[in-house]
Design an enzyme around this catalytic site. Structure first.
Site, short mmCIF file in Angstrom:
data_model
loop_
_atom_site.label_atom_id
_atom_site.label_comp_id
_atom_site.label_asym_id
_atom_site.label_seq_id
_atom_site.Cartn_x
_atom_site.Cartn_y
_atom_site.Cartn_z
N LYS A 173 0.84 -1.20 0.00
CA LYS A 173 0.00 0.00 0.00
C LYS A 173 0.88 1.25 0.00
O LYS A 173 1.59 1.52 0.96
CB LYS A 173 -0.87 0.04 1.25
CG LYS A 173 -1.87 1.21 1.21
CD LYS A 173 -2.48 1.51 2.56
CE LYS A 173 -1.64 2.45 3.37
NZ LYS A 173 -1.59 3.81 2.82
N SER A 225 7.01 7.35 9.25
CA SER A 225 7.40 8.20 10.38
C SER A 225 7.52 7.39 11.67
O SER A 225 7.00 6.27 11.76
CB SER A 225 6.35 9.30 10.56
OG SER A 225 5.12 8.70 10.89
N GLU A 246 11.56 1.22 8.83
CA GLU A 246 12.52 2.24 8.38
C GLU A 246 11.87 3.58 8.64
O GLU A 246 10.93 3.97 7.94
CB GLU A 246 12.80 2.07 6.87
CG GLU A 246 13.58 0.84 6.51
CD GLU A 246 15.03 0.91 6.95
OE1 GLU A 246 15.52 2.01 7.27
OE2 GLU A 246 15.68 -0.15 7.00
N CYS A 280 14.55 10.71 4.10
CA CYS A 280 14.70 10.28 5.50
C CYS A 280 16.10 10.59 5.98
O CYS A 280 16.30 11.05 7.09
CB CYS A 280 14.42 8.79 5.61
SG CYS A 280 15.42 7.79 4.51
N GLU A 377 12.51 16.39 13.21
CA GLU A 377 12.77 16.13 11.79
C GLU A 377 11.93 17.08 10.96
O GLU A 377 10.70 17.00 10.97
CB GLU A 377 12.40 14.69 11.44
CG GLU A 377 12.60 14.41 9.96
CD GLU A 377 12.17 13.02 9.51
OE1 GLU A 377 11.16 12.50 10.00
OE2 GLU A 377 12.85 12.47 8.64
P1 NAD Z 1 3.65 8.01 7.52
O1 NAD Z 1 4.22 7.25 8.66
O2 NAD Z 1 2.60 9.01 7.77
O3 NAD Z 1 3.04 7.00 6.43
C1 NAD Z 1 3.76 5.92 5.88
C2 NAD Z 1 2.77 4.86 5.39
O4 NAD Z 1 2.11 4.27 6.53
C3 NAD Z 1 1.66 5.39 4.50
O5 NAD Z 1 1.37 4.44 3.51
C4 NAD Z 1 0.48 5.54 5.46
O6 NAD Z 1 -0.77 5.50 4.83
C5 NAD Z 1 0.69 4.36 6.37
N1 NAD Z 1 0.10 4.51 7.71
C6 NAD Z 1 -0.13 5.65 8.39
N2 NAD Z 1 -0.65 5.38 9.61
C7 NAD Z 1 -0.75 4.04 9.69
C8 NAD Z 1 -1.18 3.13 10.72
N3 NAD Z 1 -1.63 3.57 11.90
N4 NAD Z 1 -1.11 1.80 10.47
C9 NAD Z 1 -0.63 1.34 9.31
N5 NAD Z 1 -0.21 2.14 8.30
C10 NAD Z 1 -0.27 3.48 8.49
O7 NAD Z 1 4.93 8.64 6.81
P2 NAD Z 1 4.96 9.70 5.61
O8 NAD Z 1 4.52 11.01 6.14
O9 NAD Z 1 4.28 9.12 4.43
O10 NAD Z 1 6.52 9.73 5.29
C11 NAD Z 1 7.44 10.58 5.88
C12 NAD Z 1 8.25 9.89 6.94
O11 NAD Z 1 8.88 8.72 6.41
C13 NAD Z 1 9.39 10.73 7.47
O12 NAD Z 1 9.47 10.63 8.88
C14 NAD Z 1 10.62 10.09 6.83
O13 NAD Z 1 11.81 10.33 7.53
C15 NAD Z 1 10.24 8.67 6.81
N6 NAD Z 1 11.05 7.93 5.84
C16 NAD Z 1 11.95 6.99 6.29
C17 NAD Z 1 12.77 6.32 5.39
C18 NAD Z 1 13.75 5.27 5.84
O14 NAD Z 1 14.17 4.46 5.03
N7 NAD Z 1 14.17 5.24 7.09
C19 NAD Z 1 12.67 6.61 4.04
C20 NAD Z 1 11.76 7.58 3.61
C21 NAD Z 1 10.95 8.22 4.52
#
Ligand code: NAD
Length: 474
Positions: A173, A225, A246, A280, A377
């Site tokens: 997803k 996140s 991640e 990230c 961040e």
């Molecule tokens: P997010 O955590 O809001 O969403 C990530 C995914 O999780 C989305 O598909 C979202 O729909 C889903 N999601 C959200 N809440 C959920 C829940 N309760 N249960 C299951 N799935 C859920 O993150 P974002 O805003 O899309 O991305 C930005 C973040 O991602 C930043 O903190 C960034 O640092 C991090 N990031 C980390 C890496 C890494 O490899 N460490 C890489 C890229 C981005």
């Protein structure tokens, strides 16, 4: 090809296109307007996707690694062949410059081929008159994969390639902000992967929760996140699903006093501002020695003022908009907070007037730890530059955080920089660079930046369970 020429985006379930009764709008961040709709997966449709992945897992897929290697090569070729469409869609929904979108699509094939050709060493533990023991790696089952909006295609591939190579199947997803390129990739792979091996569904965060609490998957993998990571870990705990996380970062870059500021400035700048700072492991705070502090601030501000900011679909654009309104508002708020606390704006400083989520590349000087943009961040185009006195102080400030994703040290003296780098509490430390990634480089976050490892042979093992096969001879 334009993103608009692809009018219908369907999910992929059991190798077939699947539309949904409900849809949601996808916004082009360069205009702020909805340009396409994505299917909003229902619970019943998610059940169908999970059941299809389960059937595929229980069939022949997990029995023949040779066939899986071939399938990954075919998948890489299929994605390469669709680069024009995939990149156009990615730019339209994500905002990044088209050449960066093309680079992201190209990296998908590179990653798939790297895993397709990965040699997995045999692990013999004992071979004597008493017995023969070796470690076998078994697939985990159905993987539920969740991805963020900054690099939807490559971050999905970092999961798809090792998981499939190991014999798992997947329900994937993407983020609701950027579902379309991933849906398109699912569509492109329908003809090269057996039905059910890779299912792609789209919807909001609630769909993510249905996935993580679903009884079928035995592995959850999230790139996202820290708060979402903790929720996913809690969901995994209920029935001990395996989990790879991640998560976010707040990477420090420490400049040593002998650094060649002019030579390093371009790379320092772009490893903080590529993808509009939405990486990230971008540089998110710079620690510069007091003696050269002003020259560092000025060199970065000079780069920031010259960046061509605009719609990623327009030739020559170097930096696109932020991806979405919440992120745009967050960056505006963090910069305003720093300025109200006494930070000096060396370049940029605010949103760009007009439609879309554009924010000027911003360099903030005279900021200290304790200010939100240093401690949190930011994930956007605003970079604090912090002066330091002693190196010990810089290292301890760099480590004084719950994040532990990446960090870097910059110096003319590589050995000296590496010695300082080894003191950073971060999963990856770069010397005279930052944010270099690849399928061959294991990537993991310390502390709250993650759990487990992605990429490299370690990343392959993350999608396996070990089985010790002991042949008794005694
Ligand atoms: P997010 O955590 O809001 O969403 C990530 C995914 O999780 C989305 O598909 C979202 O729909 C889903 N999601 C959200 N809440 C959920 C829940 N309760 N249960 C299951 N799935 C859920 O993150 P974002 O805003 O899309 O991305 C930005 C973040 O991602 C930043 O903190 C960034 O640092 C991090 N990031 C980390 C890496 C890494 O490899 N460490 C890489 C890229 C981005």
């Amino acid at each position: 090809v334009t993103a608009q020429t692809v009018t219908e985006h369907t999910m992929t379930v059991n190798g077939q296109p699947l539309a949904a009764a409900q849809t949601f709008g996808v916004i082009n961040p360069a205009t702020g307007a909805v340009f396409a709709d994505a299917p909003d997966c229902s619970r019943e449709q998610l059940d169908a996707a999970m059941e299809s992945a389960q059937r595929a897992f229980l069939g022949d897929w997990r029995r023949d690694q040779g066939a899986r290697r071939k399938a990954l090569h075919a998948a890489a070729d299929a994605v390469d062949a669709d680069i024009d469409t995939l990149a156009a869609i990615l730019t339209a929904e994500q905002g990044k410059p088209l050449r960066d979108a093309r680079a992201e699509v190209a990296s998908v094939g590179v990653c798939m081929r790297w895993f397709a050709d990965l040699e997995i060493p045999r692990e013999v533990l004992q071979d004597d008159e008493k017995g023969f023991a070796e470690v076998l790696r078994k697939p985990q089952g159905v993987v539920a994969a969740l991805t963020p909006w900054n690099y939807p295609l490559i971050l999905a591939t970092y999961k798809i390639a090792p998981a499939l190579l190991a014999g798992n199947t997947m329900v994937l997803k993407p983020s609701p902000f950027t579902p379309l390129a991933t849906l398109r990739m699912g569509e492109v792979l329908r003809s090269v992967l057996p039905a059910g091996v890779l299912n792609v569904v789209s919807g909001g965060d609630d769909l993510g929760e249905w996935m993580t609490s679903h009884p079928i998957p035995s592995k959850l993998t999230l790139t996202g996140s820290v708060p979402t990571g903790k929720k996913v870990a809690l969901a995994a705990a209920r029935d001990l699903k395996r989990v790879t996380l991640e998560l976010g970062g707040n990477d420090p870059a420490i400049l040593l006093d002998d650094v060649d500021v002019d030579a390093a400035a371009d790379l320092l700048f772009w490893t903080a501002f590529t993808n509009t700072g939405q990486i990230c492991s971008a540089i998110k705070r710079i620690y510069a020695p007091e003696r050269i502090y002003e020259s560092v601030v000025e060199a970065l501000a000079d780069r920031a003022r010259r960046v061509r900011v605009g719609d990623g679909a327009v030739e020559g654009t170097e930096m696109g908009p932020l991806n979405n309104r919440p992120q745009f508002e967050r960056i505006s708020e963090l910069v305003a907070d720093a300025v109200s606390g006494g930070a000096r704006v060396a370049a940029g400083g605010g949103p760009r007037p007009g439609p879309g989520y554009f924010f000027e590349p911003t360099i903030l000087a005279d900021v200290e730890d304790g200010v939100r943009i240093v401690d949190e961040e930011q994930f956007g185009p605003a970079l604090p530059v912090i002066p330091y006195g002693s190196l010990d102080e810089a290292v301890s400030r760099a480590n004084h955080t719950t994040f532990g994703l990446g960090g870097s040290v910059w110096s003319r003296d590589e050995e000296r920089a590496a010695a300082v780098g080894s003191r950073l509490d971060a999963g990856t430390v770069w010397i005279n660079g930052h944010a270099v990634f690849g399928a061959h480089l294991p990537f993991a976050g310390m502390k709250w930046s993650g759990l487990g490892v992605e990429n490299g042979t370690f990343g392959y093992y993350a999608y396996t369970e070990i089985q010790v096969l002991y042949r008794n001879r005694g």
